[in-house]
Motif scaffolding. Structure first.
Motif, mmCIF file in Angstrom:
data_model
loop_
_atom_site.group_PDB
_atom_site.id
_atom_site.type_symbol
_atom_site.label_atom_id
_atom_site.label_comp_id
_atom_site.label_asym_id
_atom_site.label_seq_id
_atom_site.Cartn_x
_atom_site.Cartn_y
_atom_site.Cartn_z
ATOM 1 N N UNK A 135 55.326 37.180 44.488
ATOM 2 C CA UNK A 135 54.102 36.455 44.842
ATOM 3 C C UNK A 135 53.434 37.099 46.052
ATOM 4 N N UNK A 136 54.236 37.505 47.038
ATOM 5 C CA UNK A 136 53.679 38.113 48.249
ATOM 6 C C UNK A 136 52.929 39.403 47.942
ATOM 7 N N UNK A 137 53.283 40.062 46.847
ATOM 8 C CA UNK A 137 52.644 41.331 46.496
ATOM 9 C C UNK A 137 51.322 41.142 45.755
ATOM 10 N N UNK A 138 50.959 39.908 45.433
ATOM 11 C CA UNK A 138 49.732 39.687 44.668
ATOM 12 C C UNK A 138 48.488 39.966 45.516
ATOM 13 N N UNK A 139 47.480 40.528 44.864
ATOM 14 C CA UNK A 139 46.198 40.824 45.504
ATOM 15 C C UNK A 139 45.328 39.571 45.467
ATOM 16 N N UNK A 140 44.929 39.095 46.644
ATOM 17 C CA UNK A 140 44.105 37.888 46.721
ATOM 18 C C UNK A 140 42.621 38.209 46.854
ATOM 19 N N UNK A 141 42.281 39.456 46.642
ATOM 20 C CA UNK A 141 40.881 39.842 46.783
ATOM 21 C C UNK A 141 40.023 39.463 45.596
ATOM 22 N N UNK A 142 40.646 39.241 44.439
ATOM 23 C CA UNK A 142 39.878 38.917 43.239
ATOM 24 C C UNK A 142 39.618 37.426 43.177
ATOM 25 N N UNK A 143 38.370 37.039 43.259
ATOM 26 C CA UNK A 143 37.997 35.634 43.235
ATOM 27 C C UNK A 143 37.723 35.179 41.804
ATOM 28 N N UNK A 144 37.919 33.893 41.580
ATOM 29 C CA UNK A 144 37.710 33.329 40.244
ATOM 30 C C UNK A 144 36.239 33.406 39.856
ATOM 31 N N UNK A 145 35.989 33.709 38.585
ATOM 32 C CA UNK A 145 34.620 33.760 38.097
ATOM 33 C C UNK A 145 34.063 32.350 37.930
ATOM 34 N N UNK A 146 32.755 32.223 38.145
ATOM 35 C CA UNK A 146 32.106 30.927 37.974
ATOM 36 C C UNK A 146 32.083 30.537 36.504
ATOM 37 N N UNK A 147 32.367 29.282 36.234
ATOM 38 C CA UNK A 147 32.335 28.784 34.863
ATOM 39 C C UNK A 147 30.888 28.612 34.416
ATOM 40 N N UNK A 186 37.448 19.978 34.088
ATOM 41 C CA UNK A 186 38.539 20.941 34.013
ATOM 42 C C UNK A 186 38.439 21.926 35.178
ATOM 43 N N UNK A 187 39.572 22.477 35.632
ATOM 44 C CA UNK A 187 39.525 23.448 36.728
ATOM 45 C C UNK A 187 38.509 24.555 36.459
ATOM 46 N N UNK A 188 37.655 24.800 37.451
ATOM 47 C CA UNK A 188 36.629 25.828 37.338
ATOM 48 C C UNK A 188 35.268 25.312 36.915
ATOM 49 N N UNK A 189 35.196 24.138 36.283
ATOM 50 C CA UNK A 189 33.906 23.600 35.854
ATOM 51 C C UNK A 189 32.983 23.410 37.063
ATOM 52 N N UNK A 190 31.680 23.579 36.820
ATOM 53 C CA UNK A 190 30.665 23.282 37.827
ATOM 54 C C UNK A 190 30.215 21.832 37.649
ATOM 55 N N UNK A 191 29.898 21.181 38.765
ATOM 56 C CA UNK A 191 29.562 19.757 38.738
ATOM 57 C C UNK A 191 28.349 19.512 39.630
ATOM 58 N N UNK A 192 27.463 18.653 39.142
ATOM 59 C CA UNK A 192 26.326 18.215 39.955
ATOM 60 C C UNK A 192 26.207 16.699 39.838
#
Length: 531
Positions: free
Chosen positions: A64-76, A192-198
């Protein structure tokens, strides 16, 4: 990253912020690690539950420590609009706290787009991030015992909608008629995780329905043998091994409180070990056989009797298959030791699963309803001929007034408490109070546990067996129906080998917590005993 101990089957990864948390979650979902069973993300942490036989904790930490955290989740590309009537009980208080008018609170709340960061607390409860930066609102000092379904609330930097009536400590600013949880949908959780909400201001909207969509499994159509409920006792529920793998819907596993007794009951009547059984607490259950059936009763030490249609009555043993003729009535008396009995029937009960399980989660309100007098429980035909040989019941089960020792592994938030409080956890006896249930054992000690860190803890995953400490300083030991996430620090967790014992502790018994592992963070690359 910080790697915090939870128990032998879980660890918690603490990150700098929500963005890093979601980046790690995305990485672990895209490239899973063999042996990881469940991921429970939260505001700044990911609870990682794993199978030690498949991956050791040192290896897990290293990978887990070796994982790259630079990649952000894409917008749904999914946008959900939620109409809100802004008349919440705390709207004026929130406005005063933020130094703006209630109208400005509404304008800012509807003027931003949110994203579902993670789910937890209750099925369909989504933590929404990304709102106006002004919204950083503390929880209420005293949580409400009941928050209506559809309540729109603020807690910390998050917004949320309560999917069903439940206790809660967030600030209520409005209400919506949108169903956040509906088992009739392919994905029961609206968000659901990642959904956009207004959020949309819906002044003048119709009265909000305070009831969530039904979350009850119905018995499958059936002809043949059955058991008729003549008396239910304090509470009798269908239970099985649990509703696994549903964290993404905000649903914890639930399942039988005493898994060993549950499996033994099925084994004794020749069933597969994972078929649903009846879990009854406190005694008083009475079942009448319609046709010939074979049952077995395990768990608590309770007197068992069979009464024939002609009035003959005799005692029957626990942990042994018992044949019932048509009209025979089985009665489970009040336990003299332990708290819960399990009743299996050969062939299994014909009950339709919900989200892959027939268990009843009393906190989430998911699964079959509690048994009712007069209810007929159809029995499936047995696919195996033989029953198992009788088994020896457990040598000892806890009784009211008795001291029960539970092994505890310290973490993940032991360092939020003073050294004196950590010592007091083990030194003091804790009595199980009448407020205890399947969600958790509420215990009371002469002295409360004092915290070293006074601030609010962002919500984070809570495992089965977690010892959470609310502001009162009196712990709550989370059991099968515990919430998936919680906002109070967990000082330690009951070791997995004592979870079944915890599920059999009656009200009035005393618990002594026995730490078997000191609190120590895991360090990537460290050698030694961390496996």
């Amino acid at each position: 990253m910080r790697f915090l101990p939870v128990n032998r089957q879980a660890l918690m990864v603490e990150l700098a912020d929500l963005d890093e948390t979601l980046a790690l979650l995305g990485s672990l979902q895209r490239e899973p690690i063999d042996g990881v069973q469940e991921l429970v993300p939260a505001a700044r942490t990911v609870l990682v539950q794993f199978t030690p036989a498949q991956v050791g904790v040192a290896e897990l930490v290293r990978r887990i420590a070796a994982r790259d955290l630079g990649q952000r989740a894409e917008r749904s590309n999914v946008l959900v609009e939620i109409p809100v009537h802004y008349d919440g009980e705390d709207l004026a208080d929130v406005a005063q706290l933020l130094g703006i008018t209630p109208e400005e609170v509404v304008r800012r709340h509807t003027g931003s787009e949110y994203a579902v960061a993670f789910t937890g607390f209750a099925p369909g409860f989504a933590y929404l991030s990304g709102g106006d930066p002004i919204f950083n609102v503390p929880r209420r000092t005293t949580p409400r015992t009941r928050v209506p379904a559809g309540s729109v609330a603020l807690g910390g930097t998050f917004s949320a909608v309560y999917p069903q009536a439940s206790p809660g400590g967030w600030q209520l600013i409005g209400r919506t008629s949108a169903r956040m949880w509906d088992l009739a949908r392919e994905l029961p959780a609206l968000l659901q995780p990642g959904y956009r909400v207004r959020f949309v201001d819906a002044a003048g909207m119709a009265q909000v329905d305070d009831a969530p969509a039904p979350a009850v499994a119905q018995a499958a159509p059936h002809e043949g043998n059955a058991l008729r409920v003549k008396a239910t006792g304090l509470m009798t529920l269908f239970q099985d091994r649990g509703r696994l793998g549903q964290a993404g819907q905000g649903v914890s596993a639930s399942g039988a409180m005493d898994q060993a007794a549950f499996k033994a009951a099925n084994r004794l009547v020749g069933n597969a070990s994972d078929l649903a059984v009846l879990e009854t607490v406190g005694g008083g259950l009475s079942l009448q056989s319609q046709g010939e059936t074979v049952v077995a009763i395990t768990g608590a030490d309770a007197p068992l009797a069979v009464t024939t249609g002609s009035g003959q009555r005799w005692s029957v043993p626990r942990y042994q298959a018992v044949a019932l003729a048509d009209g025979d009535q089985l009665t489970v008396g009040q336990p003299v030791a332990g708290a819960r009995c399990y009743v299996a029937v050969r062939g299994g009960f014909a009950v339709t699963p919900v989200l892959g399980s027939a268990c009843t989660d009393t906190l989430a309100n998911v699964g079959p309803a509690a048994l009712a007098v007069g209810q007929v429980l159809p029995v499936r035909p047995a696919d195996r001929k033989a029953v198992a040989a009788p088994e020896l019941p457990p040598e000892s089960l806890p009784t009211t007034g008795q001291d029960v020792v539970l092994d505890v592994e310290l973490g993940p938030r032991t360092d939020w408490f003073t050294p004196e409080a950590v010592a007091l956890l083990a030194a003091q006896r804790w009595q199980v109070t009448p407020q205890s249930n399947r969600v958790g054992l509420r215990v009371a000690g002469e002295q409360p546990l004092a915290r070293a860190v006074a601030g609010e803890l962002p919500s984070e995953g809570t495992p089965l067996g977690a010892i959470q400490v609310p502001p009162s300083g009196q712990p709550v030991l989370f059991l099968a129906d515990h919430p998936l996430t919680g906002g109070y620090p967990v000082i330690g967790c009951v070791a997995p080998h004592h979870l079944d014992l915890a599920g059999q502790i009656p009200v009035g018994a005393w618990i002594r917590f026995n730490p078997i592992r000191a609190f120590e963070e895991y360090t990537p690359g460290a050698q030694g005993s961390k496996n």
